[in-house]
Design an enzyme around this catalytic site. Sequence first.
Site, PDB file in Angstrom:
ATOM      1  CD  GLU A  80     -23.162  28.644  23.354  1.00 30.76           C
ATOM      2  OE1 GLU A  80     -23.530  29.772  23.752  1.00 30.76           O
ATOM      3  OE2 GLU A  80     -22.025  28.187  23.542  1.00 30.76           O
ATOM      4  NE  ARG A  90      -9.714  31.811  18.360  1.00 31.71           N
ATOM      5  CZ  ARG A  90      -8.877  30.790  18.154  1.00 31.71           C
ATOM      6  NH1 ARG A  90      -7.585  31.012  17.997  1.00 31.71           N
ATOM      7  NH2 ARG A  90      -9.330  29.554  18.088  1.00 31.71           N
ATOM      8  CB  CYS A 143     -19.845  27.084  16.862  1.00 30.01           C
ATOM      9  SG  CYS A 143     -18.853  25.582  16.909  1.00 30.01           S
ATOM     10  CG  HIS A 166     -19.902  25.661  21.961  1.00 28.82           C
ATOM     11  ND1 HIS A 166     -20.395  26.936  21.774  1.00 28.82           N
ATOM     12  CD2 HIS A 166     -19.124  25.406  20.875  1.00 28.82           C
ATOM     13  CE1 HIS A 166     -19.942  27.419  20.620  1.00 28.82           C
ATOM     14  NE2 HIS A 166     -19.163  26.512  20.060  1.00 28.82           N
TER      15      HIS A 166
END
Length: 214
Positions: A80, A90, A143, A166
């Site tokens: 990242e 979500r 995350c 990730h």
Amino acid sequence: MGKILLTGFEPFGGEPLNPSLEAIKLLNGETIDGSEIVSKGLPVVFGEARPVLEEYIKEINPELVISVGQAGGRSAISVERVAINVSDGRIPDNKGYQPIDEPINEKGPVAYWSMLPIKAIVKSIREAGIPAEVSQTAGTYVCNYIFYALMDILTEYKGIRGGFIHIPFIPEQAVRNPGQPSLSLEDIVKAIRIAIQTTLSHETDIVEAGGQIS
């Protein structure tokens, strides 16, 4: 002997395991370039994960912190680039909380860059035959929350580098999630080890194309 802190997350979203936690547990106690890896788990809970991480950093006093998280649906090790100052769940976290467009730190900057040599890491992992990419978004779930929190915490420390990686599902998860890509746990562990080795050997990143059109 120096210390390297690796963090992974507990299972979430109905999964019985989280490959980020399984992978870092296999690296716990290993020594790389004279530094010992200490692996720790984090809760998938907004608000609770940061103080746990901060306590680990105080306790271990590492030279490097890499947080690892599961990104089901991704096909490569995703290093990242940036953490953004927003939580927008979500799905609810593991205690049922689902923030919508909430700042992680109301007084913090809009974003933090990773301190890892992200392009050097991607190149090294690819050279080992494992798919890897620079990712331009860590999402807006726990995350990204912990990535932002890590970089926020490290503003108070001198000489500690940190960042976030990730990882995809492992095959046994892909069986439960038809059509989703996966990587073996062995390759994930190997990639994290390479990320550590590359970071320790690179004070600055390499200059190489790694952007995305969309």
